[in-house]
Design a protein around this motif. Structure first.
Motif, short mmCIF file in Angstrom:
data_model
loop_
_atom_site.label_atom_id
_atom_site.label_comp_id
_atom_site.label_asym_id
_atom_site.label_seq_id
_atom_site.Cartn_x
_atom_site.Cartn_y
_atom_site.Cartn_z
N LEU A 30 0.83 -1.21 0.00
CA LEU A 30 0.00 0.00 0.00
C LEU A 30 0.87 1.26 0.00
O LEU A 30 0.61 2.20 -0.77
N ILE A 31 1.89 1.28 0.82
CA ILE A 31 2.78 2.44 0.86
C ILE A 31 3.55 2.56 -0.45
O ILE A 31 3.79 3.66 -0.95
N PHE A 32 3.91 1.44 -1.05
CA PHE A 32 4.55 1.46 -2.37
C PHE A 32 3.64 2.14 -3.39
O PHE A 32 4.09 3.00 -4.15
N LEU A 33 2.37 1.75 -3.41
CA LEU A 33 1.43 2.35 -4.36
C LEU A 33 1.31 3.86 -4.14
O LEU A 33 1.34 4.64 -5.09
N ILE A 34 1.17 4.25 -2.90
CA ILE A 34 1.00 5.67 -2.58
C ILE A 34 2.23 6.48 -2.98
O ILE A 34 2.12 7.54 -3.58
N MET A 35 3.39 5.96 -2.66
CA MET A 35 4.61 6.74 -2.88
C MET A 35 5.08 6.73 -4.34
O MET A 35 5.75 7.65 -4.77
N TRP A 36 4.74 5.70 -5.10
CA TRP A 36 5.15 5.66 -6.50
C TRP A 36 4.10 6.24 -7.45
O TRP A 36 4.40 6.46 -8.63
N THR A 37 2.89 6.50 -6.99
CA THR A 37 1.85 7.03 -7.87
C THR A 37 2.24 8.36 -8.51
O THR A 37 2.07 8.51 -9.73
N PRO A 38 2.75 9.36 -7.78
CA PRO A 38 3.10 10.62 -8.45
C PRO A 38 4.13 10.44 -9.57
O PRO A 38 3.96 10.99 -10.66
N MET A 39 5.16 9.67 -9.34
CA MET A 39 6.18 9.48 -10.36
C MET A 39 5.62 8.69 -11.54
O MET A 39 5.95 8.98 -12.70
N THR A 40 4.77 7.73 -11.28
CA THR A 40 4.15 6.96 -12.35
C THR A 40 3.29 7.86 -13.23
O THR A 40 3.33 7.76 -14.46
N VAL A 41 2.53 8.74 -12.62
CA VAL A 41 1.70 9.68 -13.39
C VAL A 41 2.59 10.60 -14.23
O VAL A 41 2.32 10.82 -15.42
N VAL A 42 3.66 11.11 -13.65
CA VAL A 42 4.58 11.98 -14.39
C VAL A 42 5.16 11.25 -15.59
O VAL A 42 5.24 11.79 -16.70
N LEU A 43 5.56 9.99 -15.39
CA LEU A 43 6.19 9.24 -16.48
C LEU A 43 5.17 8.80 -17.54
O LEU A 43 5.45 8.90 -18.74
N LEU A 44 4.01 8.33 -17.12
CA LEU A 44 3.03 7.86 -18.09
C LEU A 44 2.43 8.99 -18.93
O LEU A 44 2.16 8.81 -20.12
N LEU A 45 2.21 10.13 -18.32
CA LEU A 45 1.63 11.26 -19.05
C LEU A 45 2.70 12.16 -19.67
O LEU A 45 2.37 13.19 -20.24
#
Length: 137
Positions: A30-45
């Motif tokens: 859960l903490i992995f998902l929360i902490m990696w979500t911003p970077m994932t959004v930056v990279l995917l978009l």
């Protein structure tokens, strides 16, 4: 009859231990998902050049900070992990205290202490975070 009760009690204890490990792993996930979500959004978009540098750095620090939190989560959630940390810290503290004083220590002695491997002796138990049973040497 008592043998059945002992087996059932051992089974219940193992089940509770499995539940604790599963909860700890879920927290890590859960903490992995929360902490990696911003970077994932930056990279995917592909927002790397379109957002402010401070937001990019925040996303980057969150993503990499996740790795630092895993050991803390395990230590807070699992007793054998916490005991292992204390053992290692106590081992290094006792190694430094039993060596000669820092004033008389040569420049190579601290490096030798750091290179000393942590080898368990007979009778020590090795606890692995993924396994619920300890292995006796």
């Amino acid at each position: 009859m008592s043998r059945i009760f002992r087996a059932k009690r051992a089974s219940n204890k193992m089940f509770r231990a499995n539940v604790r490990v599963a909860r700890a792993l879920f927290r890590v996930f859960l903490i992995f998902l929360i902490m990696w979500t911003p970077m994932t959004v930056v990279l995917l978009l592909r927002l790397g050049t379109r957002i402010h540098v401070a937001w990019y750095l925040l996303a980057l620090l969150l993503a990499h900070g996740n790795s630092c939190l895993n050991c803390v989560i395990y230590a807070l959630a699992l007793d054998h992990f916490r005991e292992g940390y204390w053992r290692v810290l106590h081992f290094w503290r006792s190694k430094l205290l039993t060596s000669t004083s820092l004033n008389t220590m040569s420049s190579q002695q601290p490096l030798e202490l750091l290179e000393t491997p942590l080898t368990p002796s007979r009778g020590d138990a090795i606890n692995c975070p993924g396994l619920l049973q300890s292995v006796d040497l």
